[in-house]
Design a protein around this motif. Structure first.
Motif, PDB file in Angstrom:
ATOM      1  N   ILE A   1       0.819  -0.982  -0.199  1.00 29.36           N
ATOM      2  CA  ILE A   1       0.083  -0.347  -0.219  1.00 29.36           C
ATOM      3  C   ILE A   1       0.782   0.989  -0.026  1.00 29.36           C
ATOM      4  CG2 ILE A   1      -2.015   1.174   0.861  1.00 29.36           C
ATOM      5  CD1 ILE A   1      -2.783  -1.167   0.347  1.00 29.36           C
ATOM      6  N   THR A   2       0.941   2.055  -0.649  1.00 28.64           N
ATOM      7  CA  THR A   2       1.914   2.826  -1.410  1.00 28.64           C
ATOM      8  C   THR A   2       0.736   4.711  -1.421  1.00 28.64           C
ATOM      9  OG1 THR A   2       2.073   2.604  -3.986  1.00 28.64           O
ATOM     10  CG2 THR A   2       3.602   1.470  -2.498  1.00 28.64           C
ATOM     11  N   THR A   3      -0.074   4.011  -1.020  1.00 29.16           N
ATOM     12  CA  THR A   3      -0.847   5.276  -1.869  1.00 29.16           C
ATOM     13  C   THR A   3      -1.924   4.752  -0.298  1.00 29.16           C
ATOM     14  OG1 THR A   3      -2.201   7.045  -2.988  1.00 29.16           O
ATOM     15  CG2 THR A   3      -1.228   5.166  -3.899  1.00 29.16           C
ATOM     16  N   ARG A   4      -2.684   5.880  -0.633  1.00 31.59           N
ATOM     17  CA  ARG A   4      -3.989   5.850   0.296  1.00 31.59           C
ATOM     18  C   ARG A   4      -5.783   5.548  -1.044  1.00 31.59           C
ATOM     19  NH1 ARG A   4      -5.344  10.078   5.005  1.00 31.59           N
ATOM     20  NH2 ARG A   4      -6.520   8.499   5.710  1.00 31.59           N
ATOM     21  N   ASP A   5      -4.908   5.522  -1.621  1.00 31.81           N
ATOM     22  CA  ASP A   5      -5.415   5.182  -3.085  1.00 31.81           C
ATOM     23  C   ASP A   5      -5.927   4.036  -3.753  1.00 31.81           C
ATOM     24  OD1 ASP A   5      -7.784   7.315  -3.556  1.00 31.81           O
ATOM     25  OD2 ASP A   5      -5.789   8.595  -3.873  1.00 31.81           O
ATOM     26  N   ASP A   6      -4.703   3.376  -2.742  1.00 28.77           N
ATOM     27  CA  ASP A   6      -4.359   1.548  -2.828  1.00 28.77           C
ATOM     28  C   ASP A   6      -5.247   1.266  -1.998  1.00 28.77           C
ATOM     29  OD1 ASP A   6      -2.648   2.352  -5.143  1.00 28.77           O
ATOM     30  OD2 ASP A   6      -0.971   1.727  -4.045  1.00 28.77           O
ATOM     31  N   LEU A   7      -5.640   1.440  -1.180  1.00 27.33           N
ATOM     32  CA  LEU A   7      -6.568   0.804  -0.289  1.00 27.33           C
ATOM     33  C   LEU A   7      -7.059  -0.707  -0.702  1.00 27.33           C
ATOM     34  CD1 LEU A   7      -8.341   3.265   2.503  1.00 27.33           C
ATOM     35  CD2 LEU A   7      -5.921   2.643   2.228  1.00 27.33           C
ATOM     36  N   LYS A   8      -8.242   0.007  -2.089  1.00 27.63           N
ATOM     37  CA  LYS A   8      -8.712  -1.687  -2.442  1.00 27.63           C
ATOM     38  C   LYS A   8      -7.946  -2.388  -2.257  1.00 27.63           C
ATOM     39  CE  LYS A   8     -12.744  -2.949  -5.286  1.00 27.63           C
ATOM     40  NZ  LYS A   8     -13.380  -2.256  -6.260  1.00 27.63           N
ATOM     41  N   GLU A   9      -6.428  -2.621  -2.379  1.00 26.72           N
ATOM     42  CA  GLU A   9      -5.647  -3.359  -2.643  1.00 26.72           C
ATOM     43  C   GLU A   9      -5.736  -4.991  -1.516  1.00 26.72           C
ATOM     44  OE1 GLU A   9      -3.544  -4.760  -4.812  1.00 26.72           O
ATOM     45  OE2 GLU A   9      -5.307  -3.044  -6.110  1.00 26.72           O
ATOM     46  N   LEU A  10      -6.176  -3.935  -0.187  1.00 24.80           N
ATOM     47  CA  LEU A  10      -6.560  -4.744   0.365  1.00 24.80           C
ATOM     48  C   LEU A  10      -7.601  -6.117   0.496  1.00 24.80           C
ATOM     49  CD1 LEU A  10      -6.892  -2.303   3.462  1.00 24.80           C
ATOM     50  CD2 LEU A  10      -5.218  -3.827   3.397  1.00 24.80           C
ATOM     51  N   SER A  11      -8.291  -6.171  -0.656  1.00 28.82           N
ATOM     52  CA  SER A  11      -9.620  -6.762  -0.629  1.00 28.82           C
ATOM     53  C   SER A  11      -8.632  -8.121  -1.471  1.00 28.82           C
ATOM     54  CB  SER A  11     -10.488  -6.246  -1.858  1.00 28.82           C
ATOM     55  OG  SER A  11     -10.604  -5.212  -1.228  1.00 28.82           O
ATOM     56  N   TYR A  12      -7.014  -7.900  -2.008  1.00 28.02           N
ATOM     57  CA  TYR A  12      -6.572  -8.859  -2.576  1.00 28.02           C
ATOM     58  C   TYR A  12      -5.196  -9.055  -1.630  1.00 28.02           C
ATOM     59  CZ  TYR A  12      -8.623  -6.984  -6.255  1.00 28.02           C
ATOM     60  OH  TYR A  12     -10.069  -6.772  -6.695  1.00 28.02           O
ATOM     61  N   ALA A  13      -5.121  -9.759  -0.108  1.00 32.09           N
ATOM     62  CA  ALA A  13      -4.170  -9.232   0.998  1.00 32.09           C
ATOM     63  C   ALA A  13      -4.205 -11.159   1.237  1.00 32.09           C
ATOM     64  CB  ALA A  13      -4.497  -8.874   2.004  1.00 32.09           C
ATOM     65  N   LYS A  14      -5.783 -11.829   0.983  1.00 27.45           N
ATOM     66  CA  LYS A  14      -5.807 -12.996   1.253  1.00 27.45           C
ATOM     67  C   LYS A  14      -4.570 -13.642   2.038  1.00 27.45           C
ATOM     68  CE  LYS A  14      -8.289 -13.459  -3.254  1.00 27.45           C
ATOM     69  NZ  LYS A  14      -8.396 -14.343  -3.888  1.00 27.45           N
ATOM     70  N   ASN A  15      -3.696 -13.902   1.433  1.00 27.15           N
ATOM     71  CA  ASN A  15      -2.592 -14.721   2.355  1.00 27.15           C
ATOM     72  C   ASN A  15      -1.472 -14.339   2.658  1.00 27.15           C
ATOM     73  OD1 ASN A  15      -4.341 -17.417   2.959  1.00 27.15           O
ATOM     74  ND2 ASN A  15      -3.857 -18.840   1.154  1.00 27.15           N
ATOM     75  N   LYS A  16      -1.741 -13.091   1.591  1.00 26.99           N
ATOM     76  CA  LYS A  16      -0.269 -12.249   2.112  1.00 26.99           C
ATOM     77  C   LYS A  16      -0.508 -10.990   2.889  1.00 26.99           C
ATOM     78  CE  LYS A  16       0.656 -12.666  -3.059  1.00 26.99           C
ATOM     79  NZ  LYS A  16       1.043 -12.244  -4.097  1.00 26.99           N
ATOM     80  N   CYS A  17       0.500 -10.642   3.648  1.00 22.98           N
ATOM     81  CA  CYS A  17       0.082  -9.697   4.956  1.00 22.98           C
ATOM     82  C   CYS A  17       0.847  -8.396   3.752  1.00 22.98           C
ATOM     83  CB  CYS A  17       1.122  -9.472   5.874  1.00 22.98           C
ATOM     84  SG  CYS A  17       3.013  -9.306   5.358  1.00 22.98           S
ATOM     85  N   VAL A  18       0.326  -7.175   4.794  1.00 21.71           N
ATOM     86  CA  VAL A  18      -0.242  -5.501   4.084  1.00 21.71           C
ATOM     87  C   VAL A  18       0.975  -5.446   4.309  1.00 21.71           C
ATOM     88  CG1 VAL A  18      -0.984  -3.439   4.021  1.00 21.71           C
ATOM     89  CG2 VAL A  18      -2.407  -5.382   4.188  1.00 21.71           C
ATOM     90  N   PHE A  19       1.909  -4.821   3.329  1.00 17.84           N
ATOM     91  CA  PHE A  19       2.992  -3.704   3.860  1.00 17.84           C
ATOM     92  C   PHE A  19       2.857  -2.679   3.113  1.00 17.84           C
ATOM     93  CE2 PHE A  19       7.964  -2.999   2.154  1.00 17.84           C
ATOM     94  CZ  PHE A  19       8.263  -2.307   3.274  1.00 17.84           C
ATOM     95  N   SER A  20       3.121  -1.418   4.274  1.00 18.52           N
ATOM     96  CA  SER A  20       3.135  -0.063   4.143  1.00 18.52           C
ATOM     97  C   SER A  20       3.427   0.525   4.900  1.00 18.52           C
ATOM     98  CB  SER A  20       1.446   0.193   4.080  1.00 18.52           C
ATOM     99  OG  SER A  20       0.710   1.862   3.744  1.00 18.52           O
ATOM    100  N   MET A  21       3.448   1.947   5.026  1.00 21.33           N
ATOM    101  CA  MET A  21       3.850   2.884   5.978  1.00 21.33           C
ATOM    102  C   MET A  21       3.443   3.501   7.095  1.00 21.33           C
ATOM    103  SD  MET A  21       6.997   5.046   3.948  1.00 21.33           S
ATOM    104  CE  MET A  21       7.547   5.831   6.090  1.00 21.33           C
ATOM    105  N   PRO A  22       3.145   3.863   7.821  1.00 22.18           N
ATOM    106  CA  PRO A  22       1.678   4.204   9.008  1.00 22.18           C
ATOM    107  C   PRO A  22       0.427   5.227   8.048  1.00 22.18           C
ATOM    108  CG  PRO A  22       3.729   4.462  10.418  1.00 22.18           C
ATOM    109  CD  PRO A  22       4.028   3.911   8.856  1.00 22.18           C
ATOM    110  N   GLU A  23       1.351   6.342   7.772  1.00 18.45           N
ATOM    111  CA  GLU A  23       0.801   7.521   6.557  1.00 18.45           C
ATOM    112  C   GLU A  23      -0.820   7.186   5.562  1.00 18.45           C
ATOM    113  OE1 GLU A  23       5.002   9.473   6.437  1.00 18.45           O
ATOM    114  OE2 GLU A  23       3.417   7.596   7.572  1.00 18.45           O
ATOM    115  N   PHE A  24      -0.328   5.947   5.155  1.00 17.03           N
ATOM    116  CA  PHE A  24      -0.957   5.566   4.045  1.00 17.03           C
ATOM    117  C   PHE A  24      -1.739   4.403   4.580  1.00 17.03           C
ATOM    118  CE2 PHE A  24       3.380   5.632   2.153  1.00 17.03           C
ATOM    119  CZ  PHE A  24       4.062   6.597   1.622  1.00 17.03           C
TER     120      PHE A  24
END
Length: 736
Positions: A639-662
């Motif tokens: 997640i490299t921008t807050r507009d990437d949040l829909k990518e959370l839907s595809y996490a499944k067996n992967k974790c989310v990798f980001s920075m706190p502000e995003f």
């Protein structure tokens, strides 16, 4: 022999269903869906697929897509991303209360529209739409090009559109298959993302049973004054705002009041807030409410999207520079880096200014070893120079160079230091102009000017608002805050006061935007003296995480902000959990390998999978390195921008990798805070640098509901001094 599919037709209600679907690239070949799922059915006829909601009608609006854009020949690296953008544009087409993110850089010519097909800065592919094919109210997505093209010259297959539309009537009359197909369809129909952020319960259940005393007090506030809602992370600020917004909207007996719900992030507005509204009222009646003149009664989006809508920048070919994502920040860094390179080689500056500030010259010359320099300059630009429209060789510039400075500002002890910064800023602005880029501060200044025109004066009582909600108010600059009063209809004023409702937590701001405008921005941002409601009960985090946050809070530099920088006093309402842990690794590689292995294991064990597990990096440079590291790329969704949040839907067996502000505004079961290293923080740093770092750690830790695992690397000096107090108070323990 299987017929090649040439078009996809979706009715406007089905567009909303697909907006919240998880789509895989393979789905875009046949568009199969489980029959009778979420009221969506599939009909195929003459190479055209129709996806229809159970209430689809011939008089509805329809989205028609030329499916050639998803074929391999089109060269889309992520076809599903392009499909999601087509769906978003369709939502906007059928509901003017929805905005197209400015990062997509929409461009109009007549009835034609184009947007970027991907979020990557390296991709120039664009999608093209006809917003009035055959003068109908439908939307036709007809082409993709590898580079931006003249909208009038992109060929449009009108015959395909007509053939697709002519088949709608037969498709509506076709019965679904008796035996629904089974198997993996590559699409999962789900609730909106914002439903994850909201606790269960309808609007009435929330109001009658779930709101605590402080939240209920806020929701019951009349529309005769501005109200500020202050609370630590997890106290339910956004939930309270959404409940009040929907309840007051439905309670308006006359049915002609218009509301605006503004945020600083497009993703939070359209994925988060809209989803939370859906959770309160799954019928989504709020999307259909109109004034007698046909205006939507609820507008949701960012202040930039509102400015773009009113000023029409996309029609003029101007490109805003995003401040809400990695791409925008990286581009700004590049421009500042180029500006520094020019300044350190300018003989006039070298001879006239540097002799009076040799330390600053050395710092800029060795900037590759000083990761905080450009961060501090970006903060100075955003919170001082751009905010106050200060330009070199003006009276304001002289006042800036010779005046006093606040403790939180960049350490610039002499006039020469500040003159050098003005030179860097001047070169930076020139490069922006050369690239035909529009800074967000410039966009806001233009919008503020427009709101003072005779044109807006004539339109204000039609297009303005009776009530304005502002979430994440701590991210708004003083200039943004001071234009809000002009958004109201004149009738909304009561005794010199305007009903502006603000929710905020200053300590979540990882830059100094919140405090740079002074506390008057909170007390009275041009709308009259505000009333404070403070939330003190935490619903997100365990008592153990709340104790850890309390100790982090104690590390914020002492600042006199008239009570707005209050000590953390929230109490957890959750059951006990584990005490946050600290693990110290010998090397960066061991840290990365071990953390992502642990994250994958947790994702397999908990409900929600990888979308509930976040690895948040506290060092921007290391985040960029890890993000492209081949050894772990297959273990996370970035997640490299807050507009990437829909990518959370595809996490499944992967974790989310980001920075706190995003991921601000989101919550996770487990959060790994990595690289809490002493190299990035010490108590001798300037107050502003320390505050911003503590805010980043606080923001990251406050995303966790049940578990926090902190890690540091001996390659970067071992654990940060910031962790000394939590360790001493046992709110953080060392792992074995």
């Amino acid at each position: 022999m299987t017929m090649t599919l040439s078009a996809l037709v979706i009715d406007q209600k089905a567009v909303g269903i697909l907006d919240r679907a998880f789509v895989e690239d393979a789905w875009l070949q046949k568009f199969e869906v489980p029959q009778n799922t979420d009221g969506l059915r599939r009909v195929e006829s003459n190479g055209i697929v129709y996806l229809l909601s159970e209430d689809a009608d011939l008089d509805d609006g329809y989205l028609v897509i030329n499916t050639a854009m998803f074929a391999a020949a089109a060269g889309l690296p992520k076809p599903r991303t392009a499909f999601e953008r087509v769906i978003r544009v369709a939502l906007r087409h059928f509901d003017r209360g929805i905005a197209i993110p400015i990062q997509w850089q929409p461009y109009h010519v007549g009835s034609r529209l184009s947007v970027y097909a991907q979020s990557s800065r390296d991709s120039k592919q664009r999608i093209y739409f006809d917003q009035s094919p055959d003068d109908a109210g439908n939307l036709y997505a007809f082409a993709v090009t590898s580079n931006p093209e003249d909208l009038d010259r992109v060929p449009e297959d009108s015959a395909l559109y007509r053939r697709a539309v002519e088949g709608i009537c037969d498709a509506l009359l076709t019965d679904p298959p008796v035996a629904p197909p089974v198997g993996n369809f590559g699409v999962l129909l789900s609730e909106p993302l914002g439903v994850w952020l909201a606790s269960a319960g309808t609007l009435q259940e929330w109001y009658d049973q779930r709101l605590n005393r402080e939240q209920r007090k806020f929701v019951d506030q009349p529309h005769d004054r501005p109200v500020r809602l202050r609370g630590a992370a997890g106290t339910g600020k956004t939930q309270s705002m959404v409940v009040k917004c929907l309840r007051d909207l439905y309670a308006d007996a006359d049915g002609d009041k218009t509301f605006a719900f503004l945020t600083h992030s497009s993703a939070l507005a359209h994925a988060g807030v809209r989803g939370m509204l859906h959770a309160l009222d799954p019928t989504e009646r709020w999307t259909t409410l109109k004034t007698p003149s046909g205006q939507p009664r609820l507008w949701i989006g960012t202040i930039y999207e509102l400015a773009q809508e009113k000023l029409g920048y996309e029609k003029k070919g101007l490109k805003p520079l995003s401040l809400d994502g990695r791409d925008g920040r990286e581009y700004q860094r590049m421009l500042i880096e180029e500006a520094i390179s020019q300044v350190v080689q300018d003989p006039r500056i070298v001879l006239d200014l540097f002799p009076s500030c040799p330390d600053f010259q050395e710092r800029m010359t060795n900037r590759s070893e000083d990761i905080t320099l450009i961060d501090e300059l970006m903060n100075e630009f955003a919170c001082v120079l751009d905010l106050e429209a200060i330009k070199k060789d003006t009276h304001e510039a002289n006042r800036y160079a010779r005046g006093s400075r606040e403790p939180w500002q960049m350490v610039l002890p002499s006039e020469a230091h500040r003159r050098v910064v003005l030179e860097i800023h001047d070169v930076y602005r020139a490069r922006l102009r050369a690239e035909k880029m529009l800074g967000m501060d410039q966009m806001v200044a233009d919008f503020d000017g427009y709101l003072g025109t005779h044109e807006w004066g004539a339109l204000r009582d039609r297009d303005g608002f009776d009530l304005v909600f502002v979430d994440e108010y701590h991210y708004f600059t003083r200039a943004e805050a001071m234009l809000l009063h002009n958004l109201f209809k004149t009738r909304a004023q009561v005794g010199g006061r305007w009903p502006l409702l603000m929710a905020y937590d200053i300590k979540q701001g990882s830059n100094d935007v919140a405090i740079s405008g002074g506390m008057e921005k909170f007390r009275n941002p041009g709308v009259g003296e505000s009333v404070l409601t403070e939330l003190k009960q935490v619903y997100r985090s365990t008592p153990q995480i709340t104790a850890f946050l309390r100790d982090l809070d104690a590390s914020f530099p002492a600042m006199d902000l008239e009570g707005e920088y209050a000590t953390y006093v929230a109490e957890s309402q959750q059951d006990d959990g584990e005490t946050p842990t600290l693990t110290i690794y010998q090397t960066d590689i061991k840290l990365v390998d071990n953390v992502f292995e642990q994250a994958a294991r947790v994702a397999r064990e908990i409900d929600g999978g990888g979308s509930q597990v976040a690895v948040l990096c506290l060092n921007e440079t290391l985040f960029d390195k890890i993000r492209v590291a081949g050894r772990v790329q297959d273990k996370f969704v970035p997640i490299t921008t807050r507009d990437d949040l829909k990518e959370l839907s595809y996490a499944k067996n992967k974790c989310v990798f980001s920075m706190p502000e995003f991921v601000a505004g989101l919550q996770f079961h487990t959060v790994f805070l990595i690289h809490a290293d002493s190299a990035d923080y010490d108590k001798d740093q300037g107050q502003g640098t320390r505050r911003r770092y503590v805010s980043r750690v606080y923001l990251g830790a406050s995303r966790a509901a049940r578990k926090i695992l902190v890690s540091s690397s001996k390659e970067h000096g071992g654990p940060s001094q910031l962790l000394e107090a939590p360790l001493a108070n046992a709110s953080l323990r060392r792992a074995d």
